[in-house]
Design a protein around this motif. Structure first.
Motif, short mmCIF file in Angstrom:
data_model
loop_
_atom_site.label_atom_id
_atom_site.label_comp_id
_atom_site.label_asym_id
_atom_site.label_seq_id
_atom_site.Cartn_x
_atom_site.Cartn_y
_atom_site.Cartn_z
N ASN A 87 28.55 86.92 23.70
CA ASN A 87 29.95 86.55 23.46
C ASN A 87 30.12 86.09 22.01
O ASN A 87 29.15 85.75 21.33
N ILE B 256 30.37 85.84 32.17
CA ILE B 256 31.27 86.11 31.04
C ILE B 256 30.47 86.86 29.98
O ILE B 256 29.44 86.35 29.50
N THR B 257 30.91 88.04 29.63
CA THR B 257 30.21 88.75 28.55
C THR B 257 31.17 89.66 27.79
O THR B 257 32.16 90.14 28.33
N GLN C 243 33.15 88.82 25.34
CA GLN C 243 34.45 88.18 25.08
C GLN C 243 34.47 87.46 23.72
O GLN C 243 33.43 87.09 23.18
N LEU D 116 29.56 78.39 27.22
CA LEU D 116 29.22 79.80 27.42
C LEU D 116 27.75 79.96 27.80
O LEU D 116 27.41 80.78 28.67
N ALA E 270 26.95 93.47 24.42
CA ALA E 270 27.25 93.01 25.79
C ALA E 270 27.07 94.16 26.77
O ALA E 270 26.47 94.00 27.84
N THR F 255 29.18 92.19 19.12
CA THR F 255 29.18 91.43 20.37
C THR F 255 29.49 92.34 21.56
O THR F 255 28.78 92.33 22.58
N LYS F 256 30.54 93.14 21.42
CA LYS F 256 30.98 93.96 22.56
C LYS F 256 29.97 95.06 22.89
O LYS F 256 29.69 95.34 24.05
N THR G 39 23.93 87.93 28.45
CA THR G 39 25.35 87.89 28.08
C THR G 39 25.47 87.75 26.56
O THR G 39 24.63 87.13 25.91
#
Ligand code: NAP
Length: 246
Positions: free
Chosen positions: A184, A233-234, A236, A226, A173, A169-170, A182
């Motif tokens: 998350n 928001i990304t 997270q 989300l 992102a 995910t990270k 995005t």
């Protein structure tokens, strides 16, 4: 792109036939998304979920596709684009458990869980990202678990797969942000589905400050938030666990 195309929103949800995935499918359909959902074996459940979406006035297609199969992942994305023309959201939700203590765990159970839960999300993300990059828009949600954040005895394979999803995910992102995509993760606690059916619910409730197991809608609401409202928001991880781990 004309106005009609822009108004159409399309989501792909893996493991969308039952449990949390089904709740995500329903919630997204209520938000106006047409849906491609995948399942492993339970065609009856998948067909029922498709009917629910149709009753909500949206279109849906169920595809039998093993998450662990990279070719199937590409076919799902190709099929979604051929059917609906675009992909706005991908929910990598399909997952399995093969619990057992480390020293007794079969290596096959390690491989199967990692292949399904982690590699499956990687394959789908790789295929969907190409579509979203061209659109310069997209939202990807990976269904992790508190087991992946904190570990859980008897779940070395599952915890590793769910922790891997957080790394995926990270990194995604960071890599995809410049294309307005995005990525998350949601990390549920104990949610009442077939997956947790065999557990001692009363004993679990005592450990949860909010005093109950979560229901699939608790997770679907976070996923919809989300996808719908999380444009800034990304990368997270959202724990949705009734306060189980604070
Ligand atoms: P579930 O009720 O067991 O449903 C699993 C779904 O995934 C079904 O739609 C199933 O399809 C599909 N699936 C299983 N293996 C697949 C494969 N190889 N390829 C494609 N689809 C596959 O599970 P759930 O409780 O809703 O869990 C959904 C996700 O949330 C999983 O990733 C799980 O790890 C995660 N999660 C759950 C909890 C919880 O407490 N329930 C907590 C944390 C995280 P069929 O209907 O065809 O079998």
């Amino acid at each position: 792109m004309n106005a009609t195309e822009q108004e159409q929103k399309v989501a792909v949800v893996t493991g969308g036939s039952r449990g949390i995935g089904k709740a995500c499918v329903e919630a997204l359909a209520k938000e106006g998304y047409d849906i491609v959902l995948t399942y492993a074996a339970n065609q009856e459940a998948a067909d029922q979920t498709v009917e629910i979406v149709k009753r909500l006035g949206r279109q849906a297609k169920a595809i039998k596709a093993d998450a662990a199969d990279p070719d199937a992942a590409q076919q799902v994305i190709d099929d979604a684009v051929a059917t609906f023309g675009r992909i706005d959201a991908l929910v990598n939700n399909a997952g399995i458990t093969r619990d057992g203590l480390l020293i007794r765990q079969k290596q096959d159970d390690w491989r199967q869980v990692l292949d399904t839960n982690l590699s499956g999300a990687y394959y789908l993300t790789q295929a969907a990202a190409k579509v979203m990059m061209k659109q310069r828009q997209g939202s990807i949600i990976n269904m992790s678990s508190i087991s992946g954040v904190y570990g859980n005895a008897g779940q070395t394979n599952y915890a590793a797969s769910k922790a891997g999803l957080i790394g995926l995910t990270k990194a995604c992102a960071k890599e995809l942000a410049s294309r307005n995509i995005t990525v998350n993760a949601v990390a549920p606690g104990f949610i009442a589905t077939d997956m947790t059916d065999g557990l001692n619910a009363e004993a679990i409730k005592e450990r949860i400050p909010l005093g109950r197991l979560g229901n699939p809608d608790d997770i679907a609401n976070t996923v919809v938030f989300l996808i719908k409202s999380g444009s800034y928001i990304t990368g997270q991880v959202f724990q949705v666990d009734g306060g189980l781990v604070i």
